[in-house]
Design a protein around this motif. Structure first.
Motif, PDB file in Angstrom:
ATOM      1  N   ALA A   1       0.833  -1.205   0.000  1.00  0.00           N
ATOM      2  CA  ALA A   1       0.000   0.000   0.000  1.00  0.00           C
ATOM      3  C   ALA A   1       0.864   1.250   0.000  1.00  0.00           C
ATOM      4  N   ALA A   2       1.955   1.243   0.755  1.00  0.00           N
ATOM      5  CA  ALA A   2       2.847   2.407   0.800  1.00  0.00           C
ATOM      6  C   ALA A   2       3.506   2.636  -0.554  1.00  0.00           C
ATOM      7  N   VAL A   3       3.905   1.554  -1.209  1.00  0.00           N
ATOM      8  CA  VAL A   3       4.514   1.682  -2.537  1.00  0.00           C
ATOM      9  C   VAL A   3       3.491   2.236  -3.527  1.00  0.00           C
ATOM     10  N   SER A   4       2.268   1.749  -3.473  1.00  0.00           N
ATOM     11  CA  SER A   4       1.230   2.215  -4.377  1.00  0.00           C
ATOM     12  C   SER A   4       0.962   3.699  -4.197  1.00  0.00           C
ATOM     13  N   ARG A   5       0.982   4.166  -2.950  1.00  0.00           N
ATOM     14  CA  ARG A   5       0.748   5.597  -2.690  1.00  0.00           C
ATOM     15  C   ARG A   5       1.908   6.455  -3.160  1.00  0.00           C
ATOM     16  N   ALA A   6       3.123   5.932  -3.052  1.00  0.00           N
ATOM     17  CA  ALA A   6       4.306   6.743  -3.340  1.00  0.00           C
ATOM     18  C   ALA A   6       4.658   6.805  -4.818  1.00  0.00           C
ATOM     19  N   ALA A   7       4.300   5.781  -5.576  1.00  0.00           N
ATOM     20  CA  ALA A   7       4.737   5.693  -6.974  1.00  0.00           C
ATOM     21  C   ALA A   7       3.636   6.146  -7.925  1.00  0.00           C
ATOM     22  N   ARG A   8       4.043   6.635  -9.090  1.00  0.00           N
ATOM     23  CA  ARG A   8       3.065   6.993 -10.118  1.00  0.00           C
ATOM     24  C   ARG A   8       2.544   5.752 -10.835  1.00  0.00           C
ATOM     25  N   CYS A   9       3.378   4.728 -10.912  1.00  0.00           N
ATOM     26  CA  CYS A   9       2.962   3.519 -11.621  1.00  0.00           C
ATOM     27  C   CYS A   9       2.058   2.661 -10.737  1.00  0.00           C
ATOM     28  N   ALA A  10       1.379   1.715 -11.376  1.00  0.00           N
ATOM     29  CA  ALA A  10       0.545   0.770 -10.641  1.00  0.00           C
ATOM     30  C   ALA A  10       1.425  -0.272  -9.955  1.00  0.00           C
ATOM     31  N   VAL A  11       0.879  -0.872  -8.907  1.00  0.00           N
ATOM     32  CA  VAL A  11       1.519  -1.997  -8.227  1.00  0.00           C
ATOM     33  C   VAL A  11       0.778  -3.275  -8.617  1.00  0.00           C
ATOM     34  N   ALA A  12       1.525  -4.247  -9.133  1.00  0.00           N
ATOM     35  CA  ALA A  12       0.956  -5.530  -9.542  1.00  0.00           C
ATOM     36  C   ALA A  12       1.483  -6.617  -8.613  1.00  0.00           C
ATOM     37  N   THR A  13       0.593  -7.493  -8.178  1.00  0.00           N
ATOM     38  CA  THR A  13       1.017  -8.623  -7.350  1.00  0.00           C
ATOM     39  C   THR A  13      -0.122  -9.635  -7.284  1.00  0.00           C
ATOM     40  N   GLY A  14       0.176 -10.813  -6.760  1.00  0.00           N
ATOM     41  CA  GLY A  14      -0.861 -11.805  -6.519  1.00  0.00           C
ATOM     42  C   GLY A  14      -0.644 -13.155  -7.160  1.00  0.00           C
ATOM     43  N   GLU A  15       0.314 -13.269  -8.072  1.00  0.00           N
ATOM     44  CA  GLU A  15       0.432 -14.532  -8.809  1.00  0.00           C
ATOM     45  C   GLU A  15       0.814 -15.705  -7.915  1.00  0.00           C
ATOM     46  N   ASN A  16       1.406 -15.416  -6.759  1.00  0.00           N
ATOM     47  CA  ASN A  16       1.803 -16.490  -5.850  1.00  0.00           C
ATOM     48  C   ASN A  16       0.852 -16.662  -4.670  1.00  0.00           C
ATOM     49  N   LEU A  17      -0.245 -15.921  -4.661  1.00  0.00           N
ATOM     50  CA  LEU A  17      -1.226 -16.056  -3.595  1.00  0.00           C
ATOM     51  C   LEU A  17      -2.196 -17.185  -3.917  1.00  0.00           C
ATOM     52  N   THR A  18      -2.613 -17.917  -2.886  1.00  0.00           N
ATOM     53  CA  THR A  18      -3.527 -19.050  -3.082  1.00  0.00           C
ATOM     54  C   THR A  18      -4.770 -18.829  -2.244  1.00  0.00           C
ATOM     55  N   GLY A  19      -5.902 -18.695  -2.906  1.00  0.00           N
ATOM     56  CA  GLY A  19      -7.160 -18.544  -2.186  1.00  0.00           C
ATOM     57  C   GLY A  19      -7.548 -17.093  -1.987  1.00  0.00           C
ATOM     58  N   LEU A  20      -8.856 -16.830  -2.035  1.00  0.00           N
ATOM     59  CA  LEU A  20      -9.344 -15.462  -1.882  1.00  0.00           C
ATOM     60  C   LEU A  20      -8.987 -14.868  -0.530  1.00  0.00           C
ATOM     61  N   GLU A  21      -8.840 -15.713   0.479  1.00  0.00           N
ATOM     62  CA  GLU A  21      -8.532 -15.193   1.812  1.00  0.00           C
ATOM     63  C   GLU A  21      -7.176 -14.489   1.849  1.00  0.00           C
ATOM     64  N   GLN A  22      -6.284 -14.834   0.927  1.00  0.00           N
ATOM     65  CA  GLN A  22      -4.988 -14.168   0.872  1.00  0.00           C
ATOM     66  C   GLN A  22      -5.047 -12.866   0.068  1.00  0.00           C
ATOM     67  N   PHE A  23      -5.992 -12.765  -0.847  1.00  0.00           N
ATOM     68  CA  PHE A  23      -6.155 -11.530  -1.622  1.00  0.00           C
ATOM     69  C   PHE A  23      -6.921 -10.466  -0.841  1.00  0.00           C
ATOM     70  N   ALA A  24      -7.836 -10.888   0.025  1.00  0.00           N
ATOM     71  CA  ALA A  24      -8.739  -9.949   0.691  1.00  0.00           C
ATOM     72  C   ALA A  24      -8.021  -8.807   1.414  1.00  0.00           C
ATOM     73  N   PRO A  25      -6.977  -9.078   2.235  1.00  0.00           N
ATOM     74  CA  PRO A  25      -6.316  -7.964   2.925  1.00  0.00           C
ATOM     75  C   PRO A  25      -5.704  -6.947   1.958  1.00  0.00           C
ATOM     76  N   LEU A  26      -5.144  -7.420   0.838  1.00  0.00           N
ATOM     77  CA  LEU A  26      -4.550  -6.504  -0.133  1.00  0.00           C
ATOM     78  C   LEU A  26      -5.616  -5.644  -0.789  1.00  0.00           C
ATOM     79  N   LEU A  27      -6.732  -6.261  -1.146  1.00  0.00           N
ATOM     80  CA  LEU A  27      -7.818  -5.519  -1.780  1.00  0.00           C
ATOM     81  C   LEU A  27      -8.429  -4.511  -0.809  1.00  0.00           C
ATOM     82  N   ASP A  28      -8.642  -4.912   0.426  1.00  0.00           N
ATOM     83  CA  ASP A  28      -9.250  -4.028   1.413  1.00  0.00           C
ATOM     84  C   ASP A  28      -8.360  -2.827   1.724  1.00  0.00           C
ATOM     85  N   ALA A  29      -7.041  -3.028   1.680  1.00  0.00           N
ATOM     86  CA  ALA A  29      -6.095  -1.952   1.994  1.00  0.00           C
ATOM     87  C   ALA A  29      -5.703  -1.135   0.764  1.00  0.00           C
ATOM     88  N   ARG A  30      -6.292  -1.427  -0.369  1.00  0.00           N
ATOM     89  CA  ARG A  30      -5.914  -0.771  -1.639  1.00  0.00           C
ATOM     90  C   ARG A  30      -4.407  -0.883  -1.855  1.00  0.00           C
TER      91      ARG A  30
END
Length: 284
Positions: free
Chosen positions: A229-258
């Motif tokens: 989240a800090a990197v996303s706020r500081a940079a002009r470019c988008a932050v991409a991640t998630g290819e190594n996450l398994t299950g929606l429960e691991q994505f939820a905190p990232l999505l909720d925190a933008r």
């Protein structure tokens, strides 16, 4: 039609050059490709790709079942291994079976999978990328020149350990891709090799060098919600991640925190997983 059995195969992919990222390079360029084949009592076979060493633990959840119920069977597989967890090799087995079930579902409908999934056509925009970290500068330039010859106007390169090298290569690939676009899309994948402060500082230097990144991929560890989240706020470019996450429960905190702008779902985790992650991203 019912699922009756499976076969496990291993083939190899010879890239013809060293392949890898900042975490490791396979100098021989030969990598294993595990393949799962699901058998049915109707003669059709479904193919799934990816690690499935735990197949024996998971298969009982789909044996004797109709493959057309792929999403429901995905949940059955997760329930089947609930107590011991579904991470790592077990999740790989769930995903390989799921992919094979979807393959069977499409074959039973006598249509390609993209149509079964509801797409209007088979075209998907792509960018050029080739596990290029282990190449010297000449090999790197030759690889992306071949990509450009095939019409690509966007490229993602591997980096992370040497910022000066990354900047030099981003500029080089921009020049190569400029033959196909006045504004080539550029991405940098550092495979979780930076910490938050490094990411913010390095991205500022990349921007100061006149490089307009479309996204920075996996700048910090996949589970570092606050760092991403800090990197996303500081940079002009988008932050991409998630290819190594398994299950929606691991994505939820990232999505909720933008904490993620480009949500990635690794292809080896299965079709149902991909669909669910895509929906979760879409509603945000």
């Amino acid at each position: 039609m019912k699922v009756t059995g499976y076969r496990s195969l291993v083939t190899s992919h010879d890239w013809g050059r060293p392949v890898g990222d900042v975490n490791g390079v396979v100098a021989s360029g030969v990598t294993d490709v595990p393949i799962l084949i699901l058998e049915t009592d109707g003669g059709l076979e479904g193919v799934g790709l990816g690690q499935h060493a735990d197949i024996a633990r998971v298969f009982g959840a789909v044996e004797g079942q109709d493959p057309r119920a792929a999403p429901a069977l995905y949940d059955s597989m997760l329930s089947h291994v609930f107590k011991s967890g579904h991470a790592g090799l077990t999740y790989g087995a769930v995903a390989a079976i799921d992919m094979a079930l979807w393959d069977l579902k499409a074959k039973m409908a006598d249509e390609p999978l993209w149509r079964t999934l509801g797409a209007a056509d088979r075209f998907v925009r792509g960018y050029a990328s080739g596990l290029c970290y282990g190449l010297d500068d000449d090999g790197f330039a030759a690889l992306y020149a071949r990509f450009a010859e095939r019409g690509f106007s966007a490229a993602k390169i591997k980096g992370g350990r040497d910022l000066a090298r990354d900047i030099r290569r981003l500029k080089h690939v921009r020049t190569i891709m400029a033959g196909n676009s006045v504004a080539p899309a550029l991405m940098l994948d550092v495979n979780e090799s930076w910490n938050c402060k490094q990411a913010v500082r390095h991205l500022a230097e990349i921007e100061a060098a006149g490089i307009d990144l479309t996204w920075i991929e996996e700048p910090v560890r996949r589970w570092d919600t606050h760092g991403l989240a800090a990197v996303s706020r500081a940079a002009r470019c988008a932050v991409a991640t998630g290819e190594n996450l398994t299950g929606l429960e691991q994505f939820a905190p990232l999505l909720d925190a933008r904490a993620v702008d480009v949500v990635q779902a690794g292809s080896v985790w299965g079709i149902t997983h991909f669909q669910r992650v895509a929906i979760a991203a879409h509603v945000r």
